[in-house]
Scaffold this motif. Structure first.
Motif: not given
Length: 221
Positions: A173-195
């Motif tokens: 919970d102390d990890h801050h980031h700014t994700p950017v999808g790939h310029s051609q393919t984008g990104c599909v992901g599965l997120a398992y979160t606890h909040g």
């Protein structure tokens, strides 16, 4: 520890930790399926489980139990992929396709990012599909509790590196980031979160308020 070894350690810990909920189990199944080398870890875990199972005292069952099991399953249809699902359904792991069979993926759109809940929220646990369009950016954020993110298709990058299909990232919970999808393919992901997500950039407070209003559960959730 190098980055590659750290990622392997993260994956090993996810696979060897007991699945305590439907969300964690489905996430583990997808992780095993899309990364072949993870099957060895899963196989080892099954072997250990089998070792102890063989040493459990047997319990007598009725003689016709096996026939009852066969009769109850003989008329069941085999799982078939449906063509009228979301177009990228075929990119998803079979475990997800089976789970989504005969279900509609209810997307919530945030401009160039779409989010769909895969399972009903269980306490603070959530399992969601995240579809980031090519070149799209998710504002700087973190999560309440840990986040495990499995890249299913395409790739994305953030301040710390690039992440391709088959990789998993575990963040506290102390990890801050700014994700950017790939310029051609984008990104599909599965997120398992606890909040819930917590935006932390310059417009963090405003985005958190908008997100709270926009993601309020509907009567069907």
């Amino acid at each position: 520890m190098c980055i590659r070894d750290r990622k392997k350690k993260m994956t090993f810990e996810i696979l060897t930790n007991p699945a305590t909920s439907p969300a964690s189990l489905l996430f583990q199944q997808c992780l095993v399926e899309i990364v072949p080398e993870n099957r060895l870890t899963n196989f080892a875990k099954d072997e250990i489980g089998g070792y102890f199972l063989e040493r459990i005292e047997s319990v007598p069952v009725s003689e016709d139990l096996w026939m009852k099991v066969l009769n109850s399953t003989s008329g069941k249809d085999k799982i078939k992929r449906k063509d009228n699902h979301d177009p990228f359904l075929s990119q998803l792991p079979v475990a997800l396709q089976i789970h989504l069979k005969d279900k509609e993926i209810n997307w919530k759109s945030f401009k160039d990012v779409k989010i769909a809940s895969i399972l009903p929220k269980d306490k603070n646990e959530k399992l969601e599909l995240i579809h980031v369009m090519p070149g799209a950016k998710i504002p700087q954020h973190t999560h309440e509790g840990n986040e495990s993110f499995l890249v299913l298709h395409g790739s994305y990058s953030d301040e710390y590196g690039n992440y391709k299909a088959g990789t998993v990232q575990v963040r506290s919970d102390d990890h801050h980031h700014t994700p950017v999808g790939h310029s051609q393919t984008g990104c599909v992901g599965l997120a398992y979160t606890h909040g819930k997500i917590k935006f932390s950039g310059a417009f963090g407070k405003l985005l958190n308020l908008i997100c709270l209003l926009y993601t309020s559960p509907s009567p069907r959730d």
